[in-house]
Design an enzyme around this catalytic site. Structure first.
Site, PDB file in Angstrom:
ATOM      1  N   LYS A  37     -68.130  63.615  -7.985  1.00 55.65           N
ATOM      2  CA  LYS A  37     -68.532  62.229  -7.705  1.00 55.65           C
ATOM      3  C   LYS A  37     -70.039  62.035  -7.718  1.00 55.65           C
ATOM      4  CE  LYS A  37     -64.520  60.153  -6.891  1.00 55.65           C
ATOM      5  NZ  LYS A  37     -64.069  59.067  -7.805  1.00 55.65           N
ATOM      6  N   GLU A  89     -67.354  51.406  -2.451  1.00 59.86           N
ATOM      7  CA  GLU A  89     -66.042  51.518  -1.835  1.00 59.86           C
ATOM      8  C   GLU A  89     -65.697  52.998  -1.744  1.00 59.86           C
ATOM      9  OE1 GLU A  89     -66.458  51.320  -5.044  1.00 59.86           O
ATOM     10  OE2 GLU A  89     -65.160  52.958  -5.685  1.00 59.86           O
ATOM     11  N   SER A 108     -62.197  69.582 -10.084  1.00 56.63           N
ATOM     12  CA  SER A 108     -63.060  68.443  -9.756  1.00 56.63           C
ATOM     13  C   SER A 108     -63.603  68.440  -8.333  1.00 56.63           C
ATOM     14  CB  SER A 108     -62.318  67.141 -10.035  1.00 56.63           C
ATOM     15  OG  SER A 108     -61.090  67.129  -9.353  1.00 56.63           O
TER      16      SER A 108
END
Lengths: 254, 397
Positions: free
Chosen positions: B93, B115, B381
């Site tokens: 991220k 968000e 990830s």
């Protein structure tokens, strides 16, 4: 295109339009709310088709939408409830919702149905101008439905002129950068904005929405424009006082 | 002129019939401004230099491409893991939030909103804001705030304000609605850092470009290890789809590379508790984008379910919807049970505890067989620290 909206806008007086959520407070209140509003002297109605994720709306309208959906409201149900509506409702009617509902019903089928029922206009805040022009304008016009565009204090003059060209009824002026139901009242900034747009001498009338809640804000909003739309303040009154008290609310506006 | 890659966004932000910007007029000036400027800014040399420096020294890139020997022996294929779990903050991220914070600064924005669902994107955004000294507001569903308490504390420690989303189902979709409403109300000074390849154009393209570093590095690393840039398969989990978009990006037009996307089936696609969007969804509009999404026949968006909060989204990015419809990618859905077992297996076989989102990808071996010399690249990830409690409760450790 010329329908009840154009006729209403051609009259001398200021236009008071009320937004309400279909199927709220109870599923079967839709027609009763409409009739009571008309009888109380309201000039135009926006029938809110509830959506699960209403991005442009504040908490009041979202909560009424959630309640209406829980009550069983849907596009199909609304159209059933509006059968024969023109036997008793004579003021202009606009359906306001989010584009996904139209897309799932089928855009043409949705417009056709609206036309059969006597709807005059549609407001879909998340159907942008460019996509409307490219893909849907012909369909709306075929069924004699005005598509109403929103502008905000940040909308450029160039874009307003473009919307003015594509529209043939009124432009919905969002009073301030916010979602529906903002409670701040209007200051100099808003009044300057209303005046600035009115000086553009658009071919469409201007109707102001977002943040109108009482006589004072109604008068401010209509000083330079043709009319104004009340939504959240009405829903709030309806939630607290019930359908029978609708005339009391309308009396507080004018 | 180079032919346009058919799997990337066109000028209006469409991937085939998916994408676009279905936004209320209130968002138009912000989105338009971003659309006009993002490409020229991120292609500037000085921007690239700043970004690359931060990715190297702050995020810890390049992340390793690790040959998983024991997994390879077990499944009879050459299995490589792209170690995004080793990024600062523990997941991919941060590649996006570092890129977007630099972009926001260049746009002159003073306030950041975002968000978050599980809190990973919220933490990565709060981290980037702390790094730059910019005000940060994170919207998070009230239900998720309760479920993901450690990440809420991390965001607060990083100086962010965490605002509960109390509307709707009080989860990721509602947090996204609230962030969009904030942006409507603050059109001048605020930049919205979306965490996945979702939302109105240009966001899906913007986020994919910042995540594309994953496949860019993979190509160079695989060349070194296998003597070729292209593996036979690239495999990633898809919620909104940002880690997958990053792994696929430079392989999209390399047709010999097979693309596998793994969605969360939750308790199974025949139950009402699932998040397998391509299996259960239909074309529609969510958060300003036309894509595949889970909805009822009336067009009301339905609540997804997955044991992993990061895959618990009712739509997928428009790029992925197009990869699905065009047949370029194969989509597989994996249940909670199989994902949890796959997470445990990877832990015991390679000594790597994956995030539960990531674990879904490793359950592919239940669904597909591979040949002995097939080269597989998985996007690892995120790491599983944040999911420890869920693992503990599930397995009764």
């Amino acid at each position: 295109m010329n329908n009840r909206i154009n006729q209403k806008l051609a009259e001398d007086s200021k236009v008071l339009s009320i937004y309400f959520t279909a199927g709220f407070p109870t599923l079967e209140d839709t027609r009763k709310v409409m009739l009571t509003l008309q009888n109380a002297g309201v000039d135009m109605l926006e029938i809110g088709l509830p959506f699960s994720d209403p991005l442009a709306d504040g908490p009041t309208i979202q909560e009424s939408s959630t309640a209406a959906l829980k009550n069983g409201m849907s596009s199909q149900k609304l159209f059933e409830q509006l059968e024969g509506v023109r036997d008793e409702i004579h003021i202009p009617l606009i359906v306001m919702g989010y584009f996904n509902a139209m897309l799932q019903y089928g855009v043409e089928a949705f417009c056709k149905k609206c036309n059969e029922l006597g709807i005059d206009g549609i407001i879909m805040p998340d159907l942008p101008l460019e996509i409307y022009q490219k893909e849907y304008q012909e369909i709306f016009e075929k069924y004699n439905l005005h598509n109403i565009f929103l502008i905000t204090p940040q909308t450029s003059d160039e874009r307003i002129r473009l919307m003015d060209e594509v529209s043939n009824s009124f432009i919905y002026m969002v009073s301030t950068a916010s979602t529906t139901g903002s409670n701040a009242g209007f200051g100099d900034e808003q009044m300057q904005y209303f005046k600035r747009i009115s000086k553009m001498k658009l071919k469409n009338k201007l109707v102001v929405g977002f943040g109108i809640k009482d006589q004072e804000t109604f008068q401010q909003a209509t000083q330079f424009t043709k009319g104004s739309i009340i939504g959240s303040a009405f829903i709030k009154h309806l939630t607290e006082n019930g359908v029978d008290s609708i005339p009391d609310f309308v009396k507080t506006i004018r | 002129m180079k032919a346009r890659n058919p799997y990337l966004a066109d000028e209006a932000g469409f991937y085939g019939k998916f994408g676009g910007a279905f936004i209320p007029e209130m968002l138009y000036p912000n989105i338009e401004n971003l659309k006009q400027q993002y490409l020229s800014i991120i292609e500037e040399e000085s921007f690239q230099n700043k970004l690359n420096d931060l990715l190297k020294d702050y995020v810890g890139r390049p992340t390793p491409l690790y040959f998983a020997k024991r997994m390879s022996e077990k499944y009879g294929a050459k299995i490589y893991l792209k170690r995004e779990d080793l990024c600062h903050t523990g997941a991919h991220k941060v590649n996006n939030t570092i890129g977007q914070i630099l972009l926001a600064k260049r746009l002159g924005k003073k306030r950041i909103i975002a968000e978050t669902g599980a809190g990973q994107h919220g933490v990565a955004t709060a981290t980037a804001c702390a790094l730059m000294g910019i005000e940060c507001i994170i919207y998070m569903g009230a239900v998720d705030i309760k479920r993901q308490a450690p990440n809420v504390s991390r965001m607060k420690m990083l100086g962010a304000k965490v605002v509960p989303a109390n509307s709707g189902s009080k989860t990721l979709k509602d947090a996204t609605n609230e962030a969009i409403r904030d942006w409507i109300s603050n059109p001048e000074n605020t930049h919205y850092i979306i965490g996945s390849v979702v939302g109105p154009h240009p966001y899906p393209d913007l986020v994919a470009r910042f995540q594309a570093i994953i496949s860019k590095e993979t190509k160079a690393q695989l060349l070194e290890k296998e003597g070729r840039e292209n593996p036979d398969y690239v495999i990633a989990c898809v919620g909104g789809g940002s880690n997958a978009a990053g792994l696929y990006y430079h392989y999209l037009d390399q047709e010999e590379v097979q693309i596998i996307a793994v969605e969360a089936a939750g308790k199974g696609i025949l139950t009402t508790e699932s998040a397998a969007t391509t299996a259960l969804g239909k074309e529609g509009i969510i958060h300003g984008s036309k894509t595949l999404l889970m909805q009822n026949p009336d067009g009301q968006i339905t609540e997804p379910y997955s044991i992993s909060a990061g895959l618990d989204y009712p739509g997928i990015g428009p790029m992925h919807a197009h990869l699905f419809e065009s047949g370029r990618a194969k989509f597989v859905s994996i249940t909670d049970e199989d994902a949890m077992q796959a997470g445990l297996e990877l832990s015991k076989t390679e000594g790597i505890i994956p995030a539960i989102e990531t674990a879904h990808a490793f359950a592919i071996f239940k669904e597909m067989k591979f040949k002995k010399d097939d080269v597989l690249v998985f996007n690892l990830s995120g790491r599983g620290d944040k999911d420890l409690q869920t693992y503990i409760d599930y397995f009764g450790f």
